[in-house]
Design an enzyme around this catalytic site. Sequence first.
Site, short mmCIF file in Angstrom:
data_model
loop_
_atom_site.label_atom_id
_atom_site.label_comp_id
_atom_site.label_asym_id
_atom_site.label_seq_id
_atom_site.Cartn_x
_atom_site.Cartn_y
_atom_site.Cartn_z
N SER A 24 56.66 47.09 37.90
CA SER A 24 55.38 47.77 37.70
C SER A 24 55.43 49.27 37.91
O SER A 24 54.43 49.96 37.67
CB SER A 24 54.33 47.16 38.63
OG SER A 24 54.09 45.81 38.28
N ASP A 80 49.73 36.84 35.35
CA ASP A 80 49.55 38.00 36.21
C ASP A 80 50.08 37.65 37.60
O ASP A 80 50.12 36.47 37.97
CB ASP A 80 48.07 38.36 36.29
CG ASP A 80 47.82 39.75 36.85
OD1 ASP A 80 47.51 40.65 36.05
OD2 ASP A 80 47.96 39.94 38.07
N HIS A 114 42.05 39.90 38.02
CA HIS A 114 41.48 41.11 38.63
C HIS A 114 40.08 41.43 38.11
O HIS A 114 39.51 42.46 38.46
CB HIS A 114 42.38 42.32 38.33
CG HIS A 114 43.77 42.16 38.87
ND1 HIS A 114 44.13 42.49 40.15
CD2 HIS A 114 44.91 41.69 38.27
CE1 HIS A 114 45.43 42.25 40.32
NE2 HIS A 114 45.92 41.76 39.19
N CYS A 169 47.54 45.54 37.59
CA CYS A 169 47.14 44.40 36.76
C CYS A 169 48.12 44.19 35.61
O CYS A 169 48.23 45.02 34.71
CB CYS A 169 45.72 44.64 36.22
SG CYS A 169 45.17 43.39 35.06
#
Length: 611
Positions: free
Chosen positions: A324, A363, A369, A382
């Site tokens: 991420s 996710d 989320h 996210c």
Amino acid sequence: MAGPERINKSGLALFRSRAIMATLLVVGAMTIIISRMMWLQVDNYVHYATLSADNRIKLLPLPPPRGNIYDRAGRVLAKNISTVDLLIDPEQVQDMQATIDQINTILPLSKEEVDRFKRQKRRTRRFQKIPIKHNLSDAEMARFAVERHRFRGVELGVTQRRNYPYSELTAHVVGYIGRINERELESIDQNDYAGTTHIGKTGLEKFYESHLHGEVGVKKVEIDAAGQIIRTLEVTPPIPGKDLHLYFDVELQRTATDALGEHNGSVVSIETATGGILTLVSKPSFNPNSFVNGIGFSEYNELRDARSRPLFNRAVNGSYPPGSTVKPFIGLAGLEQGVVSINHRISCAGSYRIKGRGRKFRDWKRSGHGVVSIDKAIYRSCDVYFYDLAHSMGIRKFHDYLDKFHFGRRTGIDMPRETTAILPSPEWKKGRHGENWYPGDTVNVGIGQGYFQVSPLQLAYATTILASDGRRIAPRLVARIGDTPTLEKVDSNSPIEKVDEHNWEAVLEGMVHVVETVGGTARRIRNDDYRIGGKTGTAQVFSLSEDEEYDEKGLRKELLDHALFIAFAPVETPEISISVIAEHGGLGGSTSAPVAKAVMDQWFLESGGSE
């Protein structure tokens, strides 16, 4: 009387003829000798006088002192120290094996020492002394001195040896020198390296070899028929190599290494204004001093075969899924290319399917989320938002924009063998795997997984570009070579062209919220002394099936996810950018973010930053 007279006359005639012949022979021989002497001493005087001088006079090379290497505070990272070695002059030794056997009775020699000496002897020019035993102790010197008279051509000598005071802490940065091998002999100018036995092998020692080495000097000596030096006629001193002065901070490096704790990995930090590398941690490391005069086979095999790969420079040569940590860059790509807007929102229910069908991409938060925009998608990390964004953008736009941040390309750091890692594309996949590119591939790279690979250096450099408003300066370890700054020699690309300044501000604000907002994935490092922008990442080591659960407690350590974090600070005017990768460290927010915080605390609160 007639008979005796005839005998006397015939004898006299014979004598005269023989005398004439002898005279002619003598005259002829003298003529030849005189002619030869004239030819030697007159016609070819210059030629033979030169040969005579060459037999009497020798030019001996004087190796130059190697340049030192210093960190930004002037702390020496590589230097030359004097040691006493046992030297052998092969020209004066008639029976080499007998001499070695005799030495062994006084100073025990290992097989590796003897083998190393023999290899060096094959590569060394005449009239050069070769060490057979290094760094003798006082006791060893005393033992040999007592027996010195027994050894013709063997003596004690003071030599310069490379030393790395910080050992493992700087091994992957500074590198090490080692003995010149056969392959290197074919590529170097042997006149430049006359009398020199060592050359840079890795790190800065290799990259800046031409500056550190210096220029060889010459000593003209007169020798006798036995090859002994009678006197020195002339000396041209060598020119020492140039010193390197780095941006690198060895105490900041120590802090970063210690902060990794039990984890292997890398910490790269860059001074935003200059591109100067402040830390370049690759853990685990090794002792470079072991390589200077030839590491033992058993010790080298242990390092080479270790599963932790201590000889491998993770920071510059390593490749990891970025996870991420690349979401801010992907978000910016979508904004700048008009694929999404700052106010664009999607609903995250915890999973994503391409066009609502096919494989389910989950996710990290199973419950989702809720409604997210770019800001929340970054600070809450996210996955669904970036699955959708990557698919909407398509791999071509994705690839071309992230290329601007040097993903998939070398950064230009002054280190050898930098990796390009992988910024995937359809062409890359076809060339590497012989397969077509699929939409699912794009979805995976949208969260920094799949084929996407980065080096820790690339990740830190990309963060520096983002934090410095698109300005690109190739990262650099060396600030000065001697008295000459290197900054002006750095090839600077033009800044990344912006479509809308607000897009950049939105992404950077999202990174600030990672640290400062409730629910931010790195909120634990928030502090009141300076503001940090960052992004956490967790990179999978192995893939899970669609319905498989990730059970951290049930996995061996080597199967745990890598923990990543990127950051810049202070937010208002970034001075430092950083990337941290803790191998098999789990979550980036809990493992890697505190490592970055420790480095930044020292930079801002203890050392006073760049001042």
